[in-house]
Design a protein around this motif. Structure first.
Motif, PDB file in Angstrom:
ATOM      1  N   MET A   1      -0.373   7.228   2.732  1.00  0.00           N
ATOM      2  CA  MET A   1      -1.674   6.892   3.303  1.00  0.00           C
ATOM      3  C   MET A   1      -1.613   5.516   3.963  1.00  0.00           C
ATOM      4  N   LYS A   2      -2.136   5.421   5.194  1.00  0.00           N
ATOM      5  CA  LYS A   2      -2.120   4.163   5.924  1.00  0.00           C
ATOM      6  C   LYS A   2      -3.003   3.122   5.230  1.00  0.00           C
ATOM      7  N   LYS A   3      -2.552   1.875   5.325  1.00  0.00           N
ATOM      8  CA  LYS A   3      -3.304   0.769   4.748  1.00  0.00           C
ATOM      9  C   LYS A   3      -3.851  -0.107   5.869  1.00  0.00           C
ATOM     10  N   VAL A   4      -5.105  -0.502   5.752  1.00  0.00           N
ATOM     11  CA  VAL A   4      -5.737  -1.304   6.799  1.00  0.00           C
ATOM     12  C   VAL A   4      -6.481  -2.478   6.176  1.00  0.00           C
ATOM     13  N   LEU A   5      -6.290  -3.642   6.769  1.00  0.00           N
ATOM     14  CA  LEU A   5      -7.040  -4.831   6.385  1.00  0.00           C
ATOM     15  C   LEU A   5      -8.189  -4.995   7.365  1.00  0.00           C
ATOM     16  N   ILE A   6      -9.395  -5.115   6.844  1.00  0.00           N
ATOM     17  CA  ILE A   6     -10.596  -5.274   7.661  1.00  0.00           C
ATOM     18  C   ILE A   6     -11.073  -6.712   7.512  1.00  0.00           C
ATOM     19  N   ALA A   7     -11.167  -7.421   8.624  1.00  0.00           N
ATOM     20  CA  ALA A   7     -11.522  -8.839   8.579  1.00  0.00           C
ATOM     21  C   ALA A   7     -12.723  -9.120   9.472  1.00  0.00           C
ATOM     22  N   VAL A   8     -13.575 -10.026   9.007  1.00  0.00           N
ATOM     23  CA  VAL A   8     -14.721 -10.481   9.798  1.00  0.00           C
ATOM     24  C   VAL A   8     -14.662 -12.006   9.872  1.00  0.00           C
ATOM     25  N   PRO A   9     -13.907 -12.561  10.831  1.00  0.00           N
ATOM     26  CA  PRO A   9     -13.892 -14.019  10.988  1.00  0.00           C
ATOM     27  C   PRO A   9     -15.304 -14.525  11.274  1.00  0.00           C
ATOM     28  N   ASN A  10     -15.703 -15.601  10.592  1.00  0.00           N
ATOM     29  CA  ASN A  10     -17.080 -16.071  10.758  1.00  0.00           C
ATOM     30  C   ASN A  10     -17.160 -17.558  10.457  1.00  0.00           C
ATOM     31  N   LYS A  57       1.347 -11.383   4.960  1.00  0.00           N
ATOM     32  CA  LYS A  57       1.837 -11.573   3.590  1.00  0.00           C
ATOM     33  C   LYS A  57       1.673 -10.302   2.755  1.00  0.00           C
ATOM     34  N   GLY A  58       0.813  -9.395   3.215  1.00  0.00           N
ATOM     35  CA  GLY A  58       0.593  -8.144   2.508  1.00  0.00           C
ATOM     36  C   GLY A  58       1.405  -7.016   3.109  1.00  0.00           C
ATOM     37  N   ASP A  59       1.039  -5.790   2.759  1.00  0.00           N
ATOM     38  CA  ASP A  59       1.781  -4.627   3.251  1.00  0.00           C
ATOM     39  C   ASP A  59       0.884  -3.677   4.038  1.00  0.00           C
ATOM     40  N   TRP A  60      -0.151  -4.221   4.663  1.00  0.00           N
ATOM     41  CA  TRP A  60      -1.050  -3.388   5.459  1.00  0.00           C
ATOM     42  C   TRP A  60      -0.357  -2.917   6.735  1.00  0.00           C
ATOM     43  N   ASP A  61      -0.748  -1.746   7.206  1.00  0.00           N
ATOM     44  CA  ASP A  61      -0.194  -1.187   8.439  1.00  0.00           C
ATOM     45  C   ASP A  61      -0.971  -1.626   9.674  1.00  0.00           C
ATOM     46  N   TYR A  62      -2.279  -1.849   9.501  1.00  0.00           N
ATOM     47  CA  TYR A  62      -3.142  -2.204  10.632  1.00  0.00           C
ATOM     48  C   TYR A  62      -4.113  -3.303  10.221  1.00  0.00           C
ATOM     49  N   LEU A  63      -4.472  -4.103  11.205  1.00  0.00           N
ATOM     50  CA  LEU A  63      -5.544  -5.085  11.044  1.00  0.00           C
ATOM     51  C   LEU A  63      -6.690  -4.691  11.959  1.00  0.00           C
ATOM     52  N   PHE A  64      -7.868  -4.492  11.370  1.00  0.00           N
ATOM     53  CA  PHE A  64      -9.078  -4.313  12.167  1.00  0.00           C
ATOM     54  C   PHE A  64      -9.919  -5.565  12.011  1.00  0.00           C
ATOM     55  N   SER A  65     -10.223  -6.201  13.132  1.00  0.00           N
ATOM     56  CA  SER A  65     -11.010  -7.431  13.117  1.00  0.00           C
ATOM     57  C   SER A  65     -12.262  -7.239  13.959  1.00  0.00           C
TER      58      SER A  65
END
Length: 241
Positions: A1-10, A57-65
């Protein structure tokens, strides 16, 4: 299963509609999801850099920002299935400058192609604005990027860094400069007009009136000029008969 990091810069505030979007995403597509809210790492380029450092630093496959005022209208993680290098979610941008009477349209979409006719670092609006499009640059309001892109040395070095003119004015914003790095590294950039975002901004209302009045006046002048040229050409043809 793909791993995704979801970020909200603010910078300390997140719009309520973005919070709602986060909840919708959390219960949307079945991916392994992590959410971070990098706060107060000003300016925004610094916040994005900290986000990328954390991601790598992690093992996520995608970054959604997505920015704190940029909620998507549909599940943005649906585009993971396309396995694109970098894809933007088109966002409307208020671009009218009343003092300079500048801006071809009061509102534009932050999706661009190179405009080499005006110079090596100039951009123009991408067309057509429908479906999935390969483009030269996107705004950073909301984007999905694959790990392979952020790991590339060309992209990894100061990924979101403005470029400056010799006099200290901005030559390229950090998002357009980032896209140049991505393309230089050999990756492709896309935008999907089937996945647009809202954009919450404070705009003074008389400026909105001025912007649209100017837009319609330019349209009116163009139509009148075209009509006059057609009438003149018709007169020349009839006079020759």
């Amino acid at each position: 299963m793909k791993k995704v990091l979801i970020a909200v810069p603010n910078e300390g505030h997140i719009d309520t509609q973005v919070v709602k979007a986060l909840l919708d995403i959390r219960w949307g597509k079945e991916y392994q999801k992590s959410i971070i809210l990098p706060m107060m790492d000003m300016p925004i380029e610094n916040s994005r850099a900290h986000t990328i450092n954390y991601f790598l630093k992690g093992d996520w496959d995608y970054l959604f920002s997505m920015d704190a005022d940029n909620p998507p209208l549909s599940d943005p993680l649906e585009l993971i299935e396309l396995d694109l290098d970098l894809v933007g979610y088109p966002t409307p941008i208020w671009c009218w400058n009343r003092e300079k009477n500048k801006g071809p349209y009061p509102i534009e979409w932050n999706v661009y192609d190179y405009n080499f006719e005006e110079g090596p670092n100039r951009h123009k609006q991408h067309e057509p604005r429908e479906g999935l499009q390969e483009v030269d640059a996107i705004g950073s309001g909301a984007f999905l990027v694959a790990r392979r892109v952020l790991e590339h040395p060309t992209v990894r070095y100061q990924p979101f860094q403005r470029r400056w003119n010799d006099d200290g004015t901005v030559l390229l914003g950090s998002d357009l400069a980032f896209c140049q790095k991505v393309k230089k590294a050999g990756f492709k950039i896309h935008a999907h007009f089937g996945h647009i975002c809202l954009h919450y901004k404070q705009v003074e209302l008389t400026a909105v009136i001025d912007g649209w009045n100017s837009f319609y006046q330019r349209k009116k002048n163009k139509w009148e000029k075209e009509l006059a040229e057609k009438s003149h050409n018709k007169f020349l043809v009839e006079s020759q008969v």
